[in-house]
Scaffold this motif. Structure first.
Motif, PDB file in Angstrom:
ATOM      1  N   TYR A  31      17.894  21.357 -27.654  1.00  0.00           N
ATOM      2  CA  TYR A  31      16.776  20.441 -27.434  1.00  0.00           C
ATOM      3  C   TYR A  31      17.280  19.114 -26.877  1.00  0.00           C
ATOM      4  N   VAL A  32      16.474  18.513 -26.018  1.00  0.00           N
ATOM      5  CA  VAL A  32      16.767  17.187 -25.485  1.00  0.00           C
ATOM      6  C   VAL A  32      15.450  16.424 -25.374  1.00  0.00           C
ATOM      7  N   SER A  33      15.469  15.143 -25.719  1.00  0.00           N
ATOM      8  CA  SER A  33      14.291  14.290 -25.573  1.00  0.00           C
ATOM      9  C   SER A  33      14.596  13.175 -24.584  1.00  0.00           C
ATOM     10  N   ILE A  34      13.610  12.839 -23.763  1.00  0.00           N
ATOM     11  CA  ILE A  34      13.781  11.805 -22.744  1.00  0.00           C
ATOM     12  C   ILE A  34      12.445  11.118 -22.508  1.00  0.00           C
ATOM     13  N   THR A  35      12.489   9.876 -22.062  1.00  0.00           N
ATOM     14  CA  THR A  35      11.261   9.138 -21.742  1.00  0.00           C
ATOM     15  C   THR A  35      11.225   8.847 -20.249  1.00  0.00           C
ATOM     16  N   ILE A  41      -3.920   4.039 -13.708  1.00  0.00           N
ATOM     17  CA  ILE A  41      -4.909   3.194 -13.051  1.00  0.00           C
ATOM     18  C   ILE A  41      -5.875   2.634 -14.101  1.00  0.00           C
ATOM     19  N   THR A  42      -5.986   1.314 -14.163  1.00  0.00           N
ATOM     20  CA  THR A  42      -6.897   0.649 -15.092  1.00  0.00           C
ATOM     21  C   THR A  42      -7.831  -0.278 -14.321  1.00  0.00           C
ATOM     22  N   ASP A  43      -8.720  -0.950 -15.049  1.00  0.00           N
ATOM     23  CA  ASP A  43      -9.632  -1.911 -14.406  1.00  0.00           C
ATOM     24  C   ASP A  43      -8.862  -3.068 -13.789  1.00  0.00           C
ATOM     25  N   GLU A  44      -7.671  -3.349 -14.322  1.00  0.00           N
ATOM     26  CA  GLU A  44      -6.843  -4.437 -13.800  1.00  0.00           C
ATOM     27  C   GLU A  44      -5.906  -3.965 -12.691  1.00  0.00           C
ATOM     28  N   GLY A  45      -5.995  -2.689 -12.344  1.00  0.00           N
ATOM     29  CA  GLY A  45      -5.110  -2.150 -11.310  1.00  0.00           C
ATOM     30  C   GLY A  45      -4.093  -1.186 -11.895  1.00  0.00           C
ATOM     31  N   TYR A  46      -2.967  -1.035 -11.216  1.00  0.00           N
ATOM     32  CA  TYR A  46      -1.929  -0.115 -11.672  1.00  0.00           C
ATOM     33  C   TYR A  46      -1.081  -0.768 -12.759  1.00  0.00           C
ATOM     34  N   VAL A  47      -0.862  -0.033 -13.832  1.00  0.00           N
ATOM     35  CA  VAL A  47       0.018  -0.505 -14.906  1.00  0.00           C
ATOM     36  C   VAL A  47       0.973   0.625 -15.286  1.00  0.00           C
ATOM     37  N   GLY A  48       2.140   0.248 -15.770  1.00  0.00           N
ATOM     38  CA  GLY A  48       3.121   1.241 -16.168  1.00  0.00           C
ATOM     39  C   GLY A  48       2.803   1.841 -17.526  1.00  0.00           C
ATOM     40  N   ALA A  49       3.251   3.065 -17.746  1.00  0.00           N
ATOM     41  CA  ALA A  49       3.058   3.748 -19.023  1.00  0.00           C
ATOM     42  C   ALA A  49       4.249   4.665 -19.261  1.00  0.00           C
ATOM     43  N   ALA A  50       4.537   4.930 -20.525  1.00  0.00           N
ATOM     44  CA  ALA A  50       5.668   5.785 -20.884  1.00  0.00           C
ATOM     45  C   ALA A  50       5.191   7.210 -21.151  1.00  0.00           C
ATOM     46  N   VAL A  51       6.013   8.169 -20.749  1.00  0.00           N
ATOM     47  CA  VAL A  51       5.733   9.587 -20.983  1.00  0.00           C
ATOM     48  C   VAL A  51       6.906  10.167 -21.765  1.00  0.00           C
ATOM     49  N   ASP A  52       6.634  10.715 -22.930  1.00  0.00           N
ATOM     50  CA  ASP A  52       7.680  11.328 -23.755  1.00  0.00           C
ATOM     51  C   ASP A  52       7.799  12.805 -23.404  1.00  0.00           C
ATOM     52  N   ILE A  53       9.031  13.222 -23.149  1.00  0.00           N
ATOM     53  CA  ILE A  53       9.279  14.608 -22.724  1.00  0.00           C
ATOM     54  C   ILE A  53      10.343  15.230 -23.616  1.00  0.00           C
ATOM     55  N   LEU A  69      -0.013  17.199 -23.202  1.00  0.00           N
ATOM     56  CA  LEU A  69      -1.136  16.482 -23.800  1.00  0.00           C
ATOM     57  C   LEU A  69      -1.003  15.018 -23.396  1.00  0.00           C
ATOM     58  N   PRO A  70      -1.823  14.525 -22.491  1.00  0.00           N
ATOM     59  CA  PRO A  70      -2.980  15.180 -21.880  1.00  0.00           C
ATOM     60  C   PRO A  70      -2.554  16.192 -20.815  1.00  0.00           C
ATOM     61  N   LEU A  71      -3.543  16.667 -20.041  1.00  0.00           N
ATOM     62  CA  LEU A  71      -3.265  17.620 -18.977  1.00  0.00           C
ATOM     63  C   LEU A  71      -2.445  16.969 -17.875  1.00  0.00           C
ATOM     64  N   THR A  72      -1.728  17.796 -17.121  1.00  0.00           N
ATOM     65  CA  THR A  72      -0.965  17.287 -15.984  1.00  0.00           C
ATOM     66  C   THR A  72      -1.524  17.876 -14.702  1.00  0.00           C
ATOM     67  N   ASP A  73      -1.327  17.158 -13.598  1.00  0.00           N
ATOM     68  CA  ASP A  73      -1.711  17.692 -12.299  1.00  0.00           C
ATOM     69  C   ASP A  73      -0.785  18.838 -11.929  1.00  0.00           C
ATOM     70  N   ARG A 105       4.114  14.468 -23.647  1.00  0.00           N
ATOM     71  CA  ARG A 105       3.105  13.704 -24.396  1.00  0.00           C
ATOM     72  C   ARG A 105       3.010  12.303 -23.816  1.00  0.00           C
ATOM     73  N   SER A 106       1.775  11.823 -23.639  1.00  0.00           N
ATOM     74  CA  SER A 106       1.576  10.490 -23.072  1.00  0.00           C
ATOM     75  C   SER A 106       0.201   9.970 -23.418  1.00  0.00           C
ATOM     76  N   ASP A 107       0.063   8.639 -23.399  1.00  0.00           N
ATOM     77  CA  ASP A 107      -1.245   8.003 -23.588  1.00  0.00           C
ATOM     78  C   ASP A 107      -2.002   7.878 -22.275  1.00  0.00           C
ATOM     79  N   VAL A 108      -1.321   8.200 -21.157  1.00  0.00           N
ATOM     80  CA  VAL A 108      -1.976   8.161 -19.857  1.00  0.00           C
ATOM     81  C   VAL A 108      -3.002   9.287 -19.801  1.00  0.00           C
ATOM     82  N   PRO A 109      -4.244   9.025 -19.340  1.00  0.00           N
ATOM     83  CA  PRO A 109      -5.293  10.054 -19.316  1.00  0.00           C
ATOM     84  C   PRO A 109      -4.877  11.338 -18.615  1.00  0.00           C
TER      85      PRO A 109
END
Length: 614
Positions: A31-35, A41-53, A69-73, A105-109
């Protein structure tokens, strides 16, 4: 006492046997974990977000799974597939012996885009080798099937994510140092990173990235195979000779034409054409003499096309004669296509059949354009396309005739390349779709057309040709995405890829006659070009075809990828506190303990027996 002896006997038989089974177990799990950084995209424009893998590699059957989680393209899923392939190729392991699981896993929609491809590749390589990842490094970048790291968007926002995670190093694709912000001003991402306390570093390939994340430097140098290079020179020397001789004969034919029937402007055009083609023949001869065979072949072929065009314009000067010429050329191409389709495909002639088919298929496309121009009344354009098509198809036969003679050829079925062709198509589609989102329609028109052709050919079960079109689409897309690439780096990478392909040939049964002709010829051609864009394009072709050679070899001879594992495969630099929980150290300790327990029990039982009898 009998009970003690029975227990002793059972222990003596079971424990060593269990230890032996453990010692010889081939089960593997890591097993390996990485971020990874992402952009939301938000109302204020583009903002960065972390994705845990989380990445898990285990003994399996060659599958890659994704739990998100959530879905990916869809392009994220495609990137994971490419990442898995590149990782196993880089490590010299057969992916068919393993399963890979990607848990995201990410908080990004919605997580999308190919920008996590390089991160997924690094994590997979680390999992395959049971390496620990440095948590003070973060990266963004698209992964190419050849291991190169390609451009992505949202660099500045992603660097901000790195700052939030307190990383020391943030890796970005080579050539993306300078970014344009929302005010249309250029921002130096390296300097921007310094203001946030981060060292921003440009990396161009997965090997550089792995070093930052693991402190391991993967050995990428492969020795050249003199035997293959010698055979390649013989093959290309023969092709260069054939093309050059035909060009010289055509020059004589054109020079013997009576130009008095031409008007002054036609005569001037004719003489200028002869001069241009004569110069190409001279250059082709010079390159042939200096053993630059493919470059010489290219110049001689271009001369042939000019001579054929001049002769066709001289001979066919009205609607009916041009139509007859087009019909004759088209019929000849159809005959050649049928001839090549009937050729027996073997492990050693794949490259030649592939080259032959691709040239004759191109000739058919050129004839479609020739008839289109004829229908529009553009007779001159129709003749030019037809002349080119005629010579292109002719070279297809020359390529097929270069195939090695085999007494007992090992026939192969092109249908066995179906899934490989699908993989090539999917990988190219990911890159082309991404390119179409960041560049104009005009720039991506050609790659999109190649994808359409690749799909059509795949459906027609022309898997070799489908792979060729996929390579076209991928190479053009990555080149127009970023043509600031270091040419010397690409040249070095191409040479290493070719050497690796040649080494794979050495591992095949009976030292196969398989020669990576396409990769070697594109490399030679790139070296003889002056234009930077063209050099980049053809070095990338060389890299792509070297990879294709290895992929095809793997399909028909898996022994080609059973590398002998050596301690020198990985040069270790810096601290390495990797723990091998499921590795050999653990097994050795457990085996030693089992034998120790067996010895202690044996001593106790012997002691009991001694006291009872004394």
């Amino acid at each position: 006492m009998k009970k003690l002896i029975t227990i002793f006997t059972i222990l003596m038989s079971i424990i060593p046997a269990f230890a032996f089974d453990l010692e010889n177990s081939t089960e593997f799990e890591s097993y390996v974990s990485i971020t990874a950084p992402a952009v939301s995209i938000t109302d204020e424009g583009y903002v960065g977000a972390a994705v845990d893998i989380d990445v898990k590699v285990s003994t399996g059957e060659g599958h890659a799974y994704m739990d998100t989680l959530p879905l990916t393209d869809i392009d994220m899923q495609g990137s994971a597939r490419i990442a898995s392939k590149v990782a196993f190729d880089t490590c010299g392991k057969d992916s068919d012996d393993y399963d890979v699981y990607y848990i995201i896993r990410s908080d990004v929609p919605t997580v999308g885009g190919p920008s996590a491809g390089a991160v997924l590749t690094v994590a997979t390589i680390a999992a395959i080798n049971n390496w620990t990842l440095n948590k003070n490094v973060m990266m963004t970048g698209m992964i190419g099937p050849d291991g190169t790291i390609g451009p992505v968007g949202g660099i500045l926002e992603k660097i901000e994510v790195g700052a939030e995670k307190n990383v020391d190093y943030f890796l970005i694709p080579y050539g993306q140092r300078h970014q344009i912000d929302e005010n249309n001003e250029s921002i130096d991402s390296i300097e921007y990173g310094k203001t946030l306390g981060i060292n921003v570093v440009e990396v161009s390939n997965i090997y550089d990235a792995v070093y930052y994340f693991t402190n391991y430097e993967i050995e990428t140098d492969y020795e050249k195979n003199p035997m293959i290079d010698s055979k390649y020179n013989q093959i290309m020397g023969e092709l260069s000779k054939i093309t050059l001789e035909n060009a010289k004969k055509s020059l004589e034919d054109v020079q013997n034409l009576d130009l008095s029937i031409l008007n002054s402007s036609e005569k001037q055009e004719f003489e200028e054409g002869i001069q241009t083609a004569s110069n190409l023949v001279y250059l082709g001869n010079e390159l042939h003499s200096s053993s630059n065979y493919y470059a010489g072949t290219s110049r001689s072929f271009n001369a042939l096309v000019i001579f054929e065009t001049l002769q066709s314009k001289y001979l066919y000067r009205n609607n009916e004669s041009v139509k007859n010429y087009l019909s004759e050329v088209n019929e000849s191409i159809t005959e050649k296509k049928n001839y090549v389709s009937d050729a027996t495909l073997t492990k050693n002639n794949v490259e030649y059949v592939f080259s032959s088919k691709s040239r004759i298929y191109e000739a058919s496309e050129l004839m479609d354009e020739a008839f289109y121009q004829f229908d529009k009344g553009n007779l001159t354009s129709a003749l030019e396309y037809a002349a080119y098509a005629k010579l292109r198809a002719e070279t297809g036969i020359w390529w097929l005739e270069l195939s090695p003679e085999e007494e007992n050829p090992e026939e192969i079925d092109e249908k066995d390349l179906k899934y490989l062709a699908r993989e090539y198509l999917d990988n190219s589609e990911i890159v082309v779709v991404y390119t179409s989102t960041v560049l104009s329609e005009e720039l991506v028109a050609y790659p999109l057309l190649q994808i359409e052709d690749s799909i059509d050919l795949y459906n027609e079960k022309e898997y070799l040709l489908s792979m060729s079109k996929s390579i076209d689409a991928y190479v053009y897309s990555t080149t127009i995405l970023d043509y600031t690439t270091d040419v010397d780096y690409l040249s070095d990478l191409a040479e290493k890829k070719i050497n690796k392909a040649e080494n794979c040939v050495l591992n095949t049964e009976n030292n196969s006659e398989y020669i990576p002709v396409s990769a070697l010829s594109y490399f030679e051609y790139a070296e003889n070009l002056d234009d930077k864009y063209s050099k980049i394009l053809y070095f990338k072709y060389s890299i792509a075809y070297a990879q294709m050679n290895m992929d095809i070899l793997k399909e028909f001879d898996s022994d080609a990828f059973k590398y002998e594992e050596k301690s020198s495969d990985y040069e270790i630099s810096g601290n390495s506190n990797n723990s091998d929980l499921f590795g050999q150290d653990y097994k050795i300790y457990f085996i030693n303990i089992t034998y120790l327990i067996t010895g202690l029990l044996s001593g106790i039982l012997i002691g009991v027996w001694y006291r009872k009898n004394n």
